[in-house]
Design an enzyme around this catalytic site. Structure first.
Site, PDB file in Angstrom:
ATOM      1  N   LYS A  53      12.370  71.736 120.297  1.00 24.01           N
ATOM      2  CA  LYS A  53      11.779  72.258 119.056  1.00 24.01           C
ATOM      3  C   LYS A  53      10.645  73.228 119.386  1.00 24.01           C
ATOM      4  O   LYS A  53      10.549  74.302 118.779  1.00 24.01           O
ATOM      5  CB  LYS A  53      11.241  71.095 118.196  1.00 24.01           C
ATOM      6  CG  LYS A  53      12.346  70.253 117.567  1.00 24.01           C
ATOM      7  CD  LYS A  53      11.809  68.987 116.914  1.00 24.01           C
ATOM      8  CE  LYS A  53      12.952  68.088 116.473  1.00 24.01           C
ATOM      9  NZ  LYS A  53      12.510  66.804 115.910  1.00 24.01           N
ATOM     10  N   GLN A  97       7.640  62.798 115.304  1.00 26.81           N
ATOM     11  CA  GLN A  97       8.932  62.560 115.943  1.00 26.81           C
ATOM     12  C   GLN A  97       9.313  61.084 115.827  1.00 26.81           C
ATOM     13  O   GLN A  97       8.538  60.196 116.207  1.00 26.81           O
ATOM     14  CB  GLN A  97       8.847  62.984 117.431  1.00 26.81           C
ATOM     15  CG  GLN A  97      10.162  62.883 118.178  1.00 26.81           C
ATOM     16  CD  GLN A  97      11.238  63.837 117.648  1.00 26.81           C
ATOM     17  OE1 GLN A  97      10.959  64.973 117.280  1.00 26.81           O
ATOM     18  NE2 GLN A  97      12.469  63.362 117.591  1.00 26.81           N
ATOM     19  N   ASP A 120      10.168  68.178 107.744  1.00 27.54           N
ATOM     20  CA  ASP A 120      11.357  67.342 107.975  1.00 27.54           C
ATOM     21  C   ASP A 120      11.995  66.906 106.656  1.00 27.54           C
ATOM     22  O   ASP A 120      13.124  66.425 106.640  1.00 27.54           O
ATOM     23  CB  ASP A 120      10.976  66.086 108.781  1.00 27.54           C
ATOM     24  CG  ASP A 120      11.278  66.240 110.267  1.00 27.54           C
ATOM     25  OD1 ASP A 120      12.112  67.103 110.627  1.00 27.54           O
ATOM     26  OD2 ASP A 120      10.700  65.481 111.077  1.00 27.54           O
TER      27      ASP A 120
END
Ligand code: NAD
Length: 284
Positions: A53, A97, A120
């Site tokens: 990422k 994460q 997200d």
């Protein structure tokens, strides 16, 4: 019939080129999009995802900030950091994460991220937005699947869609996004009896179960579109999806490979959400 293999790397590259152009336009206005990534513990798979990422951010000109915590740290410092990042003008996206260590209250962590920076798309505000068809940040993996279908010119409206997998991250948002585009959607999961009776009806079959070889050729209609979200590592070390790729490609019209299908799109849509966030904030 031989399926067209949907090249997620090529579609990602095209979208990332557009994203890089939008970053240049933002820079001209004095704004550099910024993504904060919070990692707790040292899960090796998470380390690879985070590295990918951050590399992808750098390639399109997004600034990324990484914050690491030990696996045994208390949740409070992480919650405090999120509160600080929420108010920082140079941070347009915040992601934590997953998975987190077992003692972490995941819902509280996700709800602490400002809904305006929730790239997200896991905050309840954005999940609710998805339900009513008006979300700010579509979750990256299903968003990537929609983009792949759009890029291939595959019509969604009126189609029978079967989603195998009902997780909050992939299956449920996938079903909502396709229903929003006027598909007739059926969701299957681990407790579904006789999976094949549903999958055989699919014009578009999206599989996100995490089970190698779950979908076999006799379970799909000739000419169906198959999107394989699954990522499974076999004992041999080989990465495979959830479908019998070699068997299916002789029967279906389109199929995504693993790797090189949905995977690259997930990171690409994270970049897209981060740039969209920076554009929205700079327009205020
Ligand atoms: P999850 O474990 O949270 O959910 C799996 C879902 O599949 C559950 O709803 C479960 O009920 C269902 N399921 C399990 N076995 C089944 C069976 N035999 N028949 C029908 N349904 C079954 O997983 P997740 O986070 O949704 O991820 C699913 C898969 O997608 C995993 O392989 C994961 O690695 C992969 N994934 C890929 C990407 C990507 O970018 N390509 C992103 C996220 C997840």
């Amino acid at each position: 019939m031989t399926a067209k293999i949907i090249d997620g790397v090529a579609v990602s590259t095209a979208i990332r080129t557009e994203i890089a152009q939008r970053v240049v336009a933002l820079r001209d206005k004095g704004v550099t999009p910024g993504l904060a990534v919070i990692v707790v513990g040292s899960d090796p798979a998470s380390a690879v995802y985070v590295r990918n990422k951050m590399r992808a951010c750098a390639e399109v000109g997004i600034r990324s900030f990484k914050y690491e915590f030990a696996a045994d740290c208390a949740p409070e410092p992480v919650l405090d950091l999120i509160a600080e990042l929420n108010s920082r003008a140079d941070v347009h996206g915040i992601l934590v994460q997953l998975p987190l260590p077992a003692h972490f209250p995941i819902p509280q962590i996700l709800q602490t991220i400002s809904a305006d920076k929730d790239v997200d798309g896991f905050h309840l505000y954005n999940v609710g937005g998805l339900v009513v068809g008006d979300t700010v940040f579509p979750p990256c993996t299903p968003y990537g699947v929609v983009k792949l279908l759009e890029h291939e010119g595959i019509e969604i409206e009126g189609k029978n869609v079967v989603v195998v997998g009902a997780s909050n991250i992939v299956g449920k948002p996938m079903a909502l996004m396709l229903m929003q585009r006027d598909a007739t959607v059926c969701i299957c999961h681990a407790k579904t009896r006789d999976l094949a009776q549903f999958t055989i009806l699919a014009d578009i079959l999206v599989v996100a179960a995490g089970k190698p070889n779950l979908i076999l050729p006799q379970m799909v209609r000739t000419g169906a579109v198959v999107i394989d979200v699954g990522i499974n590592r076999l004992p041999s070390g080989r990465l495979v999806g959830d479908t019998d790729f070699e068997g299916l490609r002789k029967k279906v019209s389109y199929i995504t490979p693993v790797p090189g299908g949905v995977g690259p799109m997930t990171v690409t849509m994270l970049l897209a959400n981060t740039v969209a966030s920076a554009e929205r904030m700079s327009a205020r």
